[in-house]
Design a protein around this motif. Structure first.
Motif, PDB file in Angstrom:
ATOM      1  N   ALA A 145       0.826  -1.200   0.000  1.00  0.00           N
ATOM      2  CA  ALA A 145       0.000   0.000   0.000  1.00  0.00           C
ATOM      3  C   ALA A 145       0.865   1.256   0.000  1.00  0.00           C
ATOM      4  N   ARG A 146       1.983   1.226   0.719  1.00  0.00           N
ATOM      5  CA  ARG A 146       2.885   2.390   0.718  1.00  0.00           C
ATOM      6  C   ARG A 146       3.482   2.615  -0.665  1.00  0.00           C
ATOM      7  N   PHE A 147       3.835   1.535  -1.362  1.00  0.00           N
ATOM      8  CA  PHE A 147       4.385   1.681  -2.715  1.00  0.00           C
ATOM      9  C   PHE A 147       3.343   2.296  -3.647  1.00  0.00           C
ATOM     10  N   LEU A 148       2.101   1.839  -3.547  1.00  0.00           N
ATOM     11  CA  LEU A 148       1.037   2.384  -4.387  1.00  0.00           C
ATOM     12  C   LEU A 148       0.777   3.851  -4.048  1.00  0.00           C
ATOM     13  N   PHE A 149       0.859   4.203  -2.763  1.00  0.00           N
ATOM     14  CA  PHE A 149       0.663   5.588  -2.359  1.00  0.00           C
ATOM     15  C   PHE A 149       1.772   6.488  -2.909  1.00  0.00           C
ATOM     16  N   ARG A 150       3.022   6.026  -2.821  1.00  0.00           N
ATOM     17  CA  ARG A 150       4.124   6.831  -3.363  1.00  0.00           C
ATOM     18  C   ARG A 150       3.975   7.011  -4.875  1.00  0.00           C
ATOM     19  N   MET A 151       3.498   5.985  -5.528  1.00  0.00           N
ATOM     20  CA  MET A 151       3.292   6.074  -6.972  1.00  0.00           C
ATOM     21  C   MET A 151       2.188   7.078  -7.294  1.00  0.00           C
ATOM     22  N   SER A 152       1.116   7.082  -6.524  1.00  0.00           N
ATOM     23  CA  SER A 152       0.029   8.035  -6.767  1.00  0.00           C
ATOM     24  C   SER A 152       0.483   9.473  -6.515  1.00  0.00           C
ATOM     25  N   LYS A 153       1.425   9.672  -5.601  1.00  0.00           N
ATOM     26  CA  LYS A 153       1.915  11.023  -5.320  1.00  0.00           C
ATOM     27  C   LYS A 153       2.851  11.521  -6.420  1.00  0.00           C
ATOM     28  N   ALA A 154       3.662  10.620  -6.968  1.00  0.00           N
ATOM     29  CA  ALA A 154       4.697  11.044  -7.910  1.00  0.00           C
ATOM     30  C   ALA A 154       4.289  10.938  -9.369  1.00  0.00           C
ATOM     31  N   ALA A 155       3.136  10.347  -9.671  1.00  0.00           N
ATOM     32  CA  ALA A 155       2.775  10.101 -11.069  1.00  0.00           C
ATOM     33  C   ALA A 155       2.566  11.401 -11.831  1.00  0.00           C
ATOM     34  N   ARG A 156       1.971  12.396 -11.199  1.00  0.00           N
ATOM     35  CA  ARG A 156       1.639  13.637 -11.912  1.00  0.00           C
ATOM     36  C   ARG A 156       2.899  14.300 -12.470  1.00  0.00           C
ATOM     37  N   LYS A 157       4.011  14.271 -11.729  1.00  0.00           N
ATOM     38  CA  LYS A 157       5.240  14.929 -12.186  1.00  0.00           C
ATOM     39  C   LYS A 157       5.866  14.202 -13.369  1.00  0.00           C
ATOM     40  N   ARG A 158       5.469  12.942 -13.587  1.00  0.00           N
ATOM     41  CA  ARG A 158       5.977  12.181 -14.740  1.00  0.00           C
ATOM     42  C   ARG A 158       4.959  12.149 -15.875  1.00  0.00           C
ATOM     43  N   HIS A 159       3.943  12.976 -15.812  1.00  0.00           N
ATOM     44  CA  HIS A 159       2.899  13.039 -16.837  1.00  0.00           C
ATOM     45  C   HIS A 159       2.176  11.696 -16.958  1.00  0.00           C
ATOM     46  N   ALA A 160       1.940  11.075 -15.802  1.00  0.00           N
ATOM     47  CA  ALA A 160       1.294   9.765 -15.775  1.00  0.00           C
ATOM     48  C   ALA A 160       0.076   9.829 -14.864  1.00  0.00           C
ATOM     49  N   GLY A 161      -0.841   8.927 -15.104  1.00  0.00           N
ATOM     50  CA  GLY A 161      -2.032   8.814 -14.280  1.00  0.00           C
ATOM     51  C   GLY A 161      -2.197   7.391 -13.781  1.00  0.00           C
ATOM     52  N   LEU A 162      -2.641   7.255 -12.542  1.00  0.00           N
ATOM     53  CA  LEU A 162      -2.835   5.954 -11.913  1.00  0.00           C
ATOM     54  C   LEU A 162      -4.328   5.709 -11.714  1.00  0.00           C
ATOM     55  N   THR A 163      -4.820   4.575 -12.175  1.00  0.00           N
ATOM     56  CA  THR A 163      -6.210   4.171 -11.979  1.00  0.00           C
ATOM     57  C   THR A 163      -6.230   2.971 -11.044  1.00  0.00           C
ATOM     58  N   VAL A 164      -6.889   3.124  -9.913  1.00  0.00           N
ATOM     59  CA  VAL A 164      -6.991   2.067  -8.909  1.00  0.00           C
ATOM     60  C   VAL A 164      -8.424   1.547  -8.933  1.00  0.00           C
ATOM     61  N   ILE A 165      -8.575   0.239  -9.159  1.00  0.00           N
ATOM     62  CA  ILE A 165      -9.892  -0.397  -9.233  1.00  0.00           C
ATOM     63  C   ILE A 165      -9.973  -1.433  -8.121  1.00  0.00           C
ATOM     64  N   THR A 166     -11.049  -1.396  -7.359  1.00  0.00           N
ATOM     65  CA  THR A 166     -11.208  -2.392  -6.304  1.00  0.00           C
ATOM     66  C   THR A 166     -12.679  -2.571  -5.984  1.00  0.00           C
ATOM     67  N   GLN A 167     -13.024  -3.774  -5.546  1.00  0.00           N
ATOM     68  CA  GLN A 167     -14.366  -4.051  -5.062  1.00  0.00           C
ATOM     69  C   GLN A 167     -14.394  -4.200  -3.548  1.00  0.00           C
ATOM     70  N   ASP A 168     -13.246  -4.218  -2.928  1.00  0.00           N
ATOM     71  CA  ASP A 168     -13.153  -4.335  -1.474  1.00  0.00           C
ATOM     72  C   ASP A 168     -12.950  -2.942  -0.891  1.00  0.00           C
ATOM     73  N   VAL A 169     -14.045  -2.296  -0.545  1.00  0.00           N
ATOM     74  CA  VAL A 169     -13.978  -0.924  -0.046  1.00  0.00           C
ATOM     75  C   VAL A 169     -13.262  -0.858   1.291  1.00  0.00           C
ATOM     76  N   ALA A 170     -13.394  -1.902   2.099  1.00  0.00           N
ATOM     77  CA  ALA A 170     -12.780  -1.873   3.427  1.00  0.00           C
ATOM     78  C   ALA A 170     -11.270  -1.759   3.342  1.00  0.00           C
ATOM     79  N   ASP A 171     -10.656  -2.449   2.365  1.00  0.00           N
ATOM     80  CA  ASP A 171      -9.196  -2.376   2.239  1.00  0.00           C
ATOM     81  C   ASP A 171      -8.746  -0.983   1.802  1.00  0.00           C
TER      82      ASP A 171
END
Length: 595
Positions: free
Chosen positions: A478-504
């Protein structure tokens, strides 16, 4: 009896000219129950009863009615002396009623008591200048093509009004006056008024629209974006440009079978039209048909001969901290392999082993050495075994299943795949469940090394993580995914996260941070058990919660900051064949391919 009003030529047969001649109907037929205006029919409904208490946007059920409805709100401010005198007389009547009941020995009337308290509170706010009184008239003109359709439309509007405790009555024999009242003429011909204070009137204003806001006057028209669908409330087009937002990330939350993968595949396909490079992490082989159709490549982790070496250094990256960043990723990978972060002594031993294994392979901080073959995970375990620290031996023993045991086939050789192209799908279908979290992390790392490469041109890249709960349930993942979501904009990238488990996603601080860093948020059909968590996290109104509970497949809510609108995802026949995941439809398509 019918009264027919027709436009008459003036001055001996001369036709009227100007604006009136251009917009006025050819004829208006007046009946007791409706008007016939040109080729259509219209009827006016007058709001005669209001709820005792109202909240923000209490007119939304009427404003979002899908048919043609003209709503007019006529406001006439009352001068302060007149308002104070009327309120004083009203309070006197209430007090007189209370004293008369008390004199007869009757119990207090709760409705009179509540009205008297409200009047006293309003009088105090008027005296302080915190509120004013207004005479307000609210009128609705319903339009239809035939008389039967008009009758049915009026019944639907009455039902929508009754849902918010608003009472309406038809303007019988006065539909002509009602129609002109709802025209933009600033004339109230019906004079059916009700006194309101400032708060109730402010809550009645239609400050929210069912559609996304258009550019402000003077702003350049928006270009780019993709079609998300059709607005079921207004029949308008929902066109959204995620690349024009403050960040390019998005989250898609829905229960199983709600159409989230179908919607994301539509967005991927339409972004490919605009030269966006896409990488997908696919746990269930749902994107293979799309990749085959557009000439993309599929990496099937877990298949024989498919190897990924996590110790590989990024090719062509000459930055001096490359080795340090690779070491930090290996710390994250080992934590995911073990299911928890190692104790401090084992982390120190791991750090020594990482530096030692690269030195043994002839790789140092000098970029000139980075082209040499990278060591393998078993070499790292060998350095741990050679360390005299007991913590190193213990960590090496914990890594044994991944080095020489049941899970070693993914790491026991150099990397055999070099994915590149406009669409790359990382399939996890052939990995056992115990390896899917690790496979997701390895795929994300390979994708991120391409996004983060300094020589990479400024091409837009979209990274899609389907079934993200596989990674979110692990703290380090989860920390790796969070760091990626923070830094993606500066690399002209977008992250799409899809999940059906809202609790996680919403049950942890890191999951909530991933949502907070997504400027585009898509909510599709939700389970009743999850609607409260979803509603609190996204600030949903009661109507929006009901929409998500009863939504059809592919129907959802688009949220971005203060903008939110509902939409039905739509696709052409060719797009539907590429995006569908229904087994019956896929079977028919496979039979058609065989023929």
């Amino acid at each position: 009896m019918k009264l027919r009003h027709r436009s008459q030529p003036a001055d001996g047969g001369c036709q009227p000219d100007g604006l009136a001649a251009a917009v006025a109907p050819a004829a208006v037929e007046v009946t007791p129950r409706f008007l016939r205006v040109g080729d259509g029919y219209a009827a006016t409904l007058v709001v005669t009863g209001y709820p005792a208490e109202v909240g923000p946007a209490w007119l939304e059920p009427l404003l979002s009615w899908p048919g043609r409805l003209d709503l007019a709100l006529h406001i006439d401010p009352l001068p302060a002396p007149v308002a104070a005198a009327r309120l004083r007389n009203q309070r006197a009547r209430f007090e007189s009623s209370r004293r008369a009941d008390a004199g007869r020995g009757k119990l207090p009337d709760p409705s009179v008591e509540a009205a008297a308290d409200d009047a006293a509170d309003l009088a105090q706010r008027l005296a302080r200048g915190a509120a004013k009184l207004f005479r307000v008239g609210l009128y609705l003109t319903v339009h239809a093509r035939t008389e039967d359709e008009l009758r049915e439309a009026c019944a639907q509007v009455k039902a929508a009004a009754a849902s918010t405790l608003i009472e309406v009555q038809p303007a019988t024999w006065r539909h002509l006056a009602g129609w002109t009242t709802t025209l933009p003429l600033a004339t109230d011909s019906l004079q059916m008024r009700r006194t309101m204070d400032t708060a109730a009137l402010a809550a009645a204003f239609p400050l929210a629209s069912a559609d996304l806001p258009a550019p402000l006057p003077g702003d350049p028209p928006a270009d780019g974006g993709v079609l998300y669908g059709v607005n079921p409330d207004s029949s308008g087009i929902v066109w959204w440009d995620r690349w024009a937002q403050e960040n390019h990330n998005s989250v898609v939350l829905a229960r199983s079978g709600a159409g989230k993968s179908y919607f994301v595949k539509l967005e991927i396909l339409r972004n490919l039209y605009q030269q966006v490079q896409v990488a997908v992490i696919d746990p269930e082989d749902e994107y293979q048909r799309l990749a085959d159709a557009v000439g993309g490549s599929v990496v099937r982790l877990g298949m024989p001969g498919v190897k990924v070496n996590p110790l590989d250094l990024p090719g062509g990256d000459s930055r001096p901290d490359v080795l340090t960043r690779r070491g930090l990723f290996l710390h994250t990978l080992i934590s995911v392999l073990l299911g928890q972060q190692p104790p401090p002594a084992e982390r120190a031993a791991l750090d020594r082993a990482i530096l030692a294994v690269y030195r043994a392979a002839g790789i140092t901080a000098d970029p000139a050495t980075h082209h040499r073959p990278a060591p393998l995970l078993r070499d790292l375990a060998g350095c741990l075994h050679g360390d005299t620290d007991p913590a190193a031996g213990q960590l090496a023993a914990r890594l044994a299943p991944w080095v020489e045991g049941s899970f070693s086939h993914l790491f026991d050789g150099p990397t055999t795949i070099r994915p590149d192209g406009h669409l790359v799908v990382w399939s996890l279908r052939h990995l056992p469940d115990e390896l899917r979290t690790v496979g997701t992390l390895l795929a994300l790392d390979a994708i991120w090394r391409q996004v983060d490469a300094p020589s990479r041109q400024a091409a837009r890249r979209l990274v899609v993580v389907d079934e993200a709960w596989l990674l979110l349930r692990d703290g380090e993942g989860a920390r790796f995914l969070f760091r990626m979501s923070k830094a993606a904009r500066k690399r002209h990238a977008g992250l799409t996260v899809i999940t059906q488990d809202v609790a996680d996603l919403l049950g942890t601080d890191l999951g909530q941070a991933v949502v907070a860093n997504a400027a585009t948020q898509i909510l599709l059909k939700q389970a009743p058990q999850a609607i409260d968590a979803i509603g609190d996290a996204f600030g949903l109104t009661a109507g929006e919660r009901r929409l998500l509970l009863a939504a059809r497949v592919g129907t959802g809510l688009l949220i971005s900051g203060t903008n939110r609108t509902s939409f039905d995802a739509i696709a052409s026949q060719a797009e539907d064949q590429l995006c569908t995941t229904r087994p019956s439809e896929l079977a028919d398509l496979d039979e058609g391919d065989d023929l």
